[in-house]
Design a protein around this motif. Sequence first.
Motif, PDB file in Angstrom:
ATOM      1  N   GLY A 299       0.822  -1.353   0.221  1.00  0.00           N
ATOM      2  CA  GLY A 299      -0.016  -0.074  -0.126  1.00  0.00           C
ATOM      3  C   GLY A 299       0.838   1.188  -0.179  1.00  0.00           C
ATOM      4  N   GLY A 300       1.813   1.152   0.859  1.00  0.00           N
ATOM      5  CA  GLY A 300       2.627   2.339   0.741  1.00  0.00           C
ATOM      6  C   GLY A 300       3.456   2.670  -0.530  1.00  0.00           C
ATOM      7  N   GLU A 301       3.914   1.669  -1.369  1.00  0.00           N
ATOM      8  CA  GLU A 301       4.520   1.812  -2.469  1.00  0.00           C
ATOM      9  C   GLU A 301       3.357   2.231  -3.376  1.00  0.00           C
ATOM     10  OE1 GLU A 301       7.477   1.721  -5.705  1.00  0.00           O
ATOM     11  OE2 GLU A 301       7.366   2.281  -3.460  1.00  0.00           O
ATOM     12  N   MET A 302       2.502   1.739  -3.352  1.00  0.00           N
ATOM     13  CA  MET A 302       1.093   2.136  -4.320  1.00  0.00           C
ATOM     14  C   MET A 302       0.973   3.650  -4.210  1.00  0.00           C
ATOM     15  SD  MET A 302      -1.607  -0.779  -4.441  1.00  0.00           S
ATOM     16  CE  MET A 302      -2.869   0.109  -5.311  1.00  0.00           C
ATOM     17  N   LYS A 303       1.087   4.138  -2.893  1.00  0.00           N
ATOM     18  CA  LYS A 303       0.603   5.540  -2.905  1.00  0.00           C
ATOM     19  C   LYS A 303       1.800   6.424  -3.287  1.00  0.00           C
ATOM     20  CE  LYS A 303      -2.395   4.723   0.927  1.00  0.00           C
ATOM     21  NZ  LYS A 303      -2.527   4.970   2.612  1.00  0.00           N
ATOM     22  N   ARG A 304       3.046   5.946  -3.254  1.00  0.00           N
ATOM     23  CA  ARG A 304       4.253   6.711  -3.802  1.00  0.00           C
ATOM     24  C   ARG A 304       4.106   6.723  -5.207  1.00  0.00           C
ATOM     25  NH1 ARG A 304       8.667   6.535  -6.319  1.00  0.00           N
ATOM     26  NH2 ARG A 304       8.355   4.311  -7.069  1.00  0.00           N
ATOM     27  N   LEU A 305       3.816   5.700  -5.921  1.00  0.00           N
ATOM     28  CA  LEU A 305       3.510   5.661  -7.299  1.00  0.00           C
ATOM     29  C   LEU A 305       2.360   6.483  -7.814  1.00  0.00           C
ATOM     30  CD1 LEU A 305       4.047   1.850  -7.984  1.00  0.00           C
ATOM     31  CD2 LEU A 305       5.691   3.598  -8.748  1.00  0.00           C
ATOM     32  N   LEU A 306       1.302   6.444  -7.276  1.00  0.00           N
ATOM     33  CA  LEU A 306       0.218   7.293  -7.420  1.00  0.00           C
ATOM     34  C   LEU A 306       0.456   8.783  -7.355  1.00  0.00           C
ATOM     35  CD1 LEU A 306      -2.678   5.076  -6.112  1.00  0.00           C
ATOM     36  CD2 LEU A 306      -1.963   5.336  -8.556  1.00  0.00           C
ATOM     37  N   ASP A 307       1.403   9.034  -6.432  1.00  0.00           N
ATOM     38  CA  ASP A 307       1.879  10.605  -6.435  1.00  0.00           C
ATOM     39  C   ASP A 307       2.969  10.814  -7.559  1.00  0.00           C
ATOM     40  OD1 ASP A 307       0.388  11.073  -4.135  1.00  0.00           O
ATOM     41  OD2 ASP A 307       2.080  10.343  -2.735  1.00  0.00           O
ATOM     42  N   HIS A 308       3.339   9.990  -8.242  1.00  0.00           N
ATOM     43  CA  HIS A 308       4.061  10.128  -9.392  1.00  0.00           C
ATOM     44  C   HIS A 308       3.681   9.404 -10.659  1.00  0.00           C
ATOM     45  CE1 HIS A 308       6.667  10.832  -5.739  1.00  0.00           C
ATOM     46  NE2 HIS A 308       7.335  11.551  -6.411  1.00  0.00           N
ATOM     47  N   PRO A 309       2.418  10.085 -11.190  1.00  0.00           N
ATOM     48  CA  PRO A 309       1.702   9.196 -12.207  1.00  0.00           C
ATOM     49  C   PRO A 309       2.704   9.260 -13.500  1.00  0.00           C
ATOM     50  CG  PRO A 309       0.733  11.622 -11.899  1.00  0.00           C
ATOM     51  CD  PRO A 309       1.551  11.115 -10.718  1.00  0.00           C
ATOM     52  N   ALA A 310       3.714   9.934 -13.792  1.00  0.00           N
ATOM     53  CA  ALA A 310       4.600  10.049 -14.796  1.00  0.00           C
ATOM     54  C   ALA A 310       5.313   8.490 -14.961  1.00  0.00           C
ATOM     55  CB  ALA A 310       5.412  11.452 -14.964  1.00  0.00           C
ATOM     56  N   GLU A 311       5.801   8.209 -13.805  1.00  0.00           N
ATOM     57  CA  GLU A 311       6.516   7.108 -13.454  1.00  0.00           C
ATOM     58  C   GLU A 311       5.592   5.922 -13.851  1.00  0.00           C
ATOM     59  OE1 GLU A 311       8.772   4.363 -10.017  1.00  0.00           O
ATOM     60  OE2 GLU A 311       8.141   6.630  -9.867  1.00  0.00           O
ATOM     61  N   VAL A 312       4.154   5.936 -13.313  1.00  0.00           N
ATOM     62  CA  VAL A 312       3.481   4.671 -14.144  1.00  0.00           C
ATOM     63  C   VAL A 312       2.919   4.985 -15.377  1.00  0.00           C
ATOM     64  CG1 VAL A 312       1.053   3.909 -13.589  1.00  0.00           C
ATOM     65  CG2 VAL A 312       2.172   4.922 -11.773  1.00  0.00           C
TER      66      VAL A 312
END
Length: 343
Positions: A299-312
Amino acid sequence: MKGRIFSGVQPTHTLHLGNYLGAVRNWVRMQKEYECIFCVVDMHAITVFQDPAELTKNTREVTAAFMASGIDVSHSIIFAQSQNRVHAQLAWILNCVARVGWLNRMTQFKEKAGKDRENASVGLYTYPVLMAADILGYQATHVPVGEDQKQHLELARDIAQKFNTDFGSDLLVPPNPVIGGPAARVMSLRDGAKKMSKSDPSDYSRINMTDDADTIALKLRKAKTDPEALPGPEVLDEKGQVKAEEDAKRPEAYNLLAIYAALSDKELAQVITETAGKEFSAFKRDLTDLAVSVLGPIGGEMKRLLDHPAEVDAVLKAGAEKARAISEPILKKIENAVGFLSA
């Protein structure tokens, strides 16, 4: 490598514990044995109306869940279905191979359309043909499926065999199912007789992959149980499975025990033996600690990724390029077999 895996998840709601234990965690393990292609099937999602902004958000969220769970994008492919036009183009060809009688036998359409079938979208009716295109367009040899998707996989096999017979080819590879293990069916925290579902109106019925530690603890504390102590080995049959009549008496108890077993990578029989006679309050504390330890980092890593949509988005773009590189030559051969002129 044992072959090529293709599988996907619809971006219709937040992924939950059942999706993780029943599918995503198994995919992470399969990476070591198979060439893997994992797809966010947004084209399947729009067989029923989706809010466009929500669809975009959910597509990124499912991708983040894949990545945070351990799918290695340097080894496996992750992309959104709509990013590869091969799926739609091949689906049309396969629509002309599939028979109406075959689709009329698909039970999932009857369940999803309900009584108002005349008002269902054509896409919902032909959904299984698009699913066949997803798989056959990559010559996938294996597809992880739950019980509710086995019929669709059989249809994909039938379509492949008919195409090969009609056009005298061996281009379409009939895929083999990879059936999930005992953790494949995780039930609702509010009703042990119902499967945990993204569409359940109660958020307390499921543990979402984005839930933090406090939310996980609250949901497990509120999870439905019964006043009796946890059962012992006497409820098991000779194969170490819970007897059907026992499971029917206490579905919520066995659901929580099964979740604990899956999260701890233990057999259910072992967990039942270890926890026999324990009070639910103490067991729920242990289950909470375990769930938080497993799901918390995800969950923590998901939130980090969603805060950086360009990375996704970059992962999806790169994955789509790889997916097209595999599927476009296959589609070209299929079009040649059908008799289409080259563009």
